[in-house]
Design a protein around this motif. Structure first.
Motif, mmCIF file in Angstrom:
data_model
loop_
_atom_site.group_PDB
_atom_site.id
_atom_site.type_symbol
_atom_site.label_atom_id
_atom_site.label_comp_id
_atom_site.label_asym_id
_atom_site.label_seq_id
_atom_site.Cartn_x
_atom_site.Cartn_y
_atom_site.Cartn_z
ATOM 1 N N SER A 1 0.838 -1.201 0.000
ATOM 2 C CA SER A 1 0.000 0.000 0.000
ATOM 3 C C SER A 1 0.872 1.250 0.000
ATOM 4 C CB SER A 1 -0.895 -0.014 1.244
ATOM 5 O OG SER A 1 -1.461 1.259 1.471
ATOM 6 N N ARG A 2 0.370 2.295 -0.641
ATOM 7 C CA ARG A 2 1.053 3.594 -0.575
ATOM 8 C C ARG A 2 0.180 4.636 0.120
ATOM 9 N NH1 ARG A 2 3.330 4.696 -6.545
ATOM 10 N NH2 ARG A 2 1.311 3.869 -7.217
ATOM 11 N N GLU A 3 -0.810 4.151 0.849
ATOM 12 C CA GLU A 3 -1.738 5.045 1.545
ATOM 13 C C GLU A 3 -1.027 5.927 2.564
ATOM 14 O OE1 GLU A 3 -5.851 4.710 4.234
ATOM 15 O OE2 GLU A 3 -4.801 2.910 3.560
ATOM 16 N N SER A 4 -0.025 5.357 3.260
ATOM 17 C CA SER A 4 0.661 6.116 4.300
ATOM 18 C C SER A 4 1.572 7.206 3.750
ATOM 19 C CB SER A 4 1.487 5.160 5.179
ATOM 20 O OG SER A 4 2.539 4.568 4.428
ATOM 21 N N SER A 5 1.776 7.227 2.441
ATOM 22 C CA SER A 5 2.664 8.215 1.828
ATOM 23 C C SER A 5 1.963 9.523 1.477
ATOM 24 C CB SER A 5 3.306 7.626 0.558
ATOM 25 O OG SER A 5 4.073 6.482 0.869
ATOM 26 N N PHE A 6 0.667 9.603 1.799
ATOM 27 C CA PHE A 6 -0.093 10.829 1.542
ATOM 28 C C PHE A 6 -0.674 11.352 2.854
ATOM 29 C CE2 PHE A 6 -0.348 8.328 -2.360
ATOM 30 C CZ PHE A 6 0.041 9.260 -3.306
ATOM 31 N N MET A 7 -0.634 12.646 3.037
ATOM 32 C CA MET A 7 -1.273 13.255 4.205
ATOM 33 C C MET A 7 -2.733 13.517 3.868
ATOM 34 S SD MET A 7 1.456 15.737 6.098
ATOM 35 C CE MET A 7 0.378 15.818 7.527
ATOM 36 N N ARG A 8 -3.494 12.434 3.838
ATOM 37 C CA ARG A 8 -4.908 12.533 3.503
ATOM 38 C C ARG A 8 -5.618 13.467 4.477
ATOM 39 N NH1 ARG A 8 -7.861 10.509 -0.895
ATOM 40 N NH2 ARG A 8 -6.779 8.506 -0.707
ATOM 41 N N GLY A 9 -6.407 14.370 3.958
ATOM 42 C CA GLY A 9 -7.107 15.350 4.780
ATOM 43 C C GLY A 9 -6.464 16.720 4.763
ATOM 44 N N PRO B 1 -7.669 7.954 -5.142
ATOM 45 C CA PRO B 1 -8.169 6.670 -4.635
ATOM 46 C C PRO B 1 -7.690 6.393 -3.214
ATOM 47 C CG PRO B 1 -7.432 6.438 -6.902
ATOM 48 C CD PRO B 1 -7.051 7.825 -6.466
ATOM 49 N N ARG B 2 -8.478 5.633 -2.470
ATOM 50 C CA ARG B 2 -8.131 5.333 -1.080
ATOM 51 C C ARG B 2 -6.752 4.708 -0.955
ATOM 52 N NH1 ARG B 2 -13.669 3.330 1.978
ATOM 53 N NH2 ARG B 2 -14.918 5.170 1.413
ATOM 54 N N LEU C 1 -13.336 12.929 6.329
ATOM 55 C CA LEU C 1 -14.147 13.496 5.246
ATOM 56 C C LEU C 1 -13.576 13.124 3.878
ATOM 57 C CD1 LEU C 1 -14.763 17.062 6.728
ATOM 58 C CD2 LEU C 1 -16.360 15.138 6.702
ATOM 59 N N ALA C 2 -12.250 13.207 3.753
ATOM 60 C CA ALA C 2 -11.618 12.928 2.465
ATOM 61 C C ALA C 2 -11.691 11.441 2.113
ATOM 62 C CB ALA C 2 -10.157 13.387 2.497
ATOM 63 N N ILE C 3 -11.412 10.567 3.080
ATOM 64 C CA ILE C 3 -11.387 9.130 2.807
ATOM 65 C C ILE C 3 -12.794 8.600 2.536
ATOM 66 C CG2 ILE C 3 -11.681 8.133 5.108
ATOM 67 C CD1 ILE C 3 -8.939 7.126 2.626
ATOM 68 N N THR C 4 -13.802 9.261 3.115
ATOM 69 C CA THR C 4 -15.188 8.853 2.853
ATOM 70 C C THR C 4 -15.577 9.151 1.406
ATOM 71 O OG1 THR C 4 -15.804 9.252 5.166
ATOM 72 C CG2 THR C 4 -17.588 9.181 3.553
ATOM 73 N N CYS C 5 -15.077 10.250 0.870
ATOM 74 C CA CYS C 5 -15.392 10.633 -0.512
ATOM 75 C C CYS C 5 -14.510 9.920 -1.536
ATOM 76 C CB CYS C 5 -15.233 12.142 -0.688
ATOM 77 S SG CYS C 5 -16.337 13.141 0.329
ATOM 78 N N ASN D 1 -5.742 20.592 -16.316
ATOM 79 C CA ASN D 1 -6.265 19.237 -16.478
ATOM 80 C C ASN D 1 -6.387 18.540 -15.127
ATOM 81 O OD1 ASN D 1 -4.288 19.089 -19.426
ATOM 82 N ND2 ASN D 1 -6.524 19.169 -19.358
ATOM 83 N N LEU D 2 -7.200 17.486 -15.073
ATOM 84 C CA LEU D 2 -7.385 16.724 -13.843
ATOM 85 C C LEU D 2 -6.417 15.551 -13.786
ATOM 86 C CD1 LEU D 2 -11.298 16.619 -13.681
ATOM 87 C CD2 LEU D 2 -9.747 18.195 -12.499
ATOM 88 N N TRP D 3 -6.159 15.079 -12.567
ATOM 89 C CA TRP D 3 -5.319 13.908 -12.384
ATOM 90 C C TRP D 3 -6.037 12.696 -12.971
ATOM 91 C CZ3 TRP D 3 -0.998 13.438 -8.553
ATOM 92 C CH2 TRP D 3 -0.503 14.695 -8.186
ATOM 93 N N ARG D 4 -5.276 11.661 -13.336
ATOM 94 C CA ARG D 4 -5.882 10.490 -13.959
ATOM 95 C C ARG D 4 -5.223 9.205 -13.450
ATOM 96 N NH1 ARG D 4 -2.406 8.809 -18.083
ATOM 97 N NH2 ARG D 4 -0.740 10.320 -18.534
ATOM 98 N N THR D 5 -5.980 8.132 -13.504
ATOM 99 C CA THR D 5 -5.486 6.820 -13.095
ATOM 100 C C THR D 5 -4.817 6.130 -14.279
ATOM 101 O OG1 THR D 5 -7.249 6.581 -11.456
ATOM 102 C CG2 THR D 5 -6.156 4.569 -12.183
ATOM 103 N N GLU D 6 -3.697 5.469 -14.015
ATOM 104 C CA GLU D 6 -2.999 4.724 -15.061
ATOM 105 C C GLU D 6 -2.406 3.453 -14.460
ATOM 106 O OE1 GLU D 6 0.977 5.329 -17.778
ATOM 107 O OE2 GLU D 6 -0.500 6.950 -17.794
#
Length: 316
Positions: free
Chosen positions: A53-61, A121-122, A292-296, A148-153
């Motif tokens: 996982s790379r979830e911990s590499s972002f300061m979500r929120g 993405p979460r 709030l961010a992770i819920t969306c 432009n918006l970010w995109r998944t690849e």
């Protein structure tokens, strides 16, 4: 790792700190390894593949919190202007035009920051499959142009083209000197050190110890399988308001999640926890915004064929 002042990869990463041992380097059987130290970043591990996982590499929120602060300031300024037009910043033509441009630019930037926080993405995991000897990357890419918006690849690379390096970012915040390291996978052309892509695997780490262990663990798994990474197991995923509220103070979490986190803490983690706990007045609002961010945020969705191949549900 290298002690050189220059990277062996070219072009060199502008934030380069050091090169890690080559992927193909011999792994000593008696070399100390503790897979438990990065269990918090392991989504899945079995005989076929390892998903990090790379979830911990972002300061979500953080984007939501900054957006709330900025829009509160905008509201205060416009309310004051509405109540007292004579003191308005928009009185003169030149100053009014200038301030309008500044406000529009900052509003757009703030909206984009909030959008990224709630639409990232979460998780954006990386899968290492030892059967196919490939890595599969779920990436969320920054656009070339700001409007432009970010995109998944989805990216797929052969394991024999993968190396690793560390980057370092350091700066003074006004109250403290902050250092952050990042483990980066370097994708090279076969048989060369010419870089064709770079993929961060773990970031926001104040020390390098866990990053060393992670690279060693990935190399061990891809070479000898699950038996070569003792202590490695999947993270317990917990979602909810309370877990988000303490997302930046996880050593206070109750139950199995908190217990596992405290068990893997090293001496320097306790020092960092002691220092950071005094900033609870930042971490708690940030934790609320994290919820709030992770819920969306959307769940990551792999394309069906890539998902099956990367988990060895079918042959590559």
């Amino acid at each position: 790792m290298t002690t050189s002042k220059e990277s062996r990869f070219h072009p060199q990463n502008p934030l380069w700190y050091e090169d890690l041992v080559p992927r193909s380097a011999t792994i000593a059987d008696d070399q100390h390894f503790n897979g438990a130290c990065f269990n918090e970043d392991v989504d899945v591990v079995d005989g076929n593949y390892l998903e990090i996982s790379r979830e911990s590499s972002f300061m979500r929120g953080s984007g939501v919190l900054i957006g709330f602060i900025m829009f509160s300031l905008y509201a205060r300024v416009f309310l004051d202007d509405f109540r007292n037009p004579r003191s308005s910043l928009f009185q003169s033509d030149f100053l009014g035009l200038f301030m309008s441009c500044v406000v529009i630019a900052t509003v757009i930037a703030t909206f984009k920051l909030v959008y990224l926080d709630v639409r990232l993405p979460r998780d954006i995991p990386v899968r290492f499959n030892r059967k196919t000897q490939k890595i599969y990357v779920y990436d969320y890419l920054k656009p070339k142009y700001w409007f432009n918006l970010w995109r998944t690849e989805i990216k797929v690379y052969d394991w024999n083209c993968v190396e690793a390096e560390l980057t370092k970012m350091a700066g003074y915040t006004g109250k403290a000197y902050v250092v952050r390291h990042e483990l980066v996978l370097v994708i090279c052309r076969p048989g060369t050190n010419e870089v064709i892509d770079r993929i961060f695997l773990k970031g926001l780490d104040p020390t390098v110890a866990v990053l060393y262990e992670m690279w060693t663990g990935v190399r061990r798994f891809m070479k000898d399988g699950l038996e070569a990474v003792p202590g490695l197991e999947s993270k317990i995923r917990e979602r909810g308001f309370f877990y988000s509220l303490l997302a930046y103070m996880p050593y206070f979490l109750p139950g199995a999640t908190g217990r596992r986190y405290r068990q893997r803490m090293r001496w320097y983690d306790y020092v960092l926890a002691f220092v950071s706990v005094w900033f609870f007045w930042i971490w708690l609002p940030l934790g609320l915004c994290h919820y709030l961010a992770i819920t969306c945020a959307p769940e990551p969705r792999w394309p069906t064929e890539i998902d099956a191949e990367s988990r060895s549900l079918r042959s590559a």
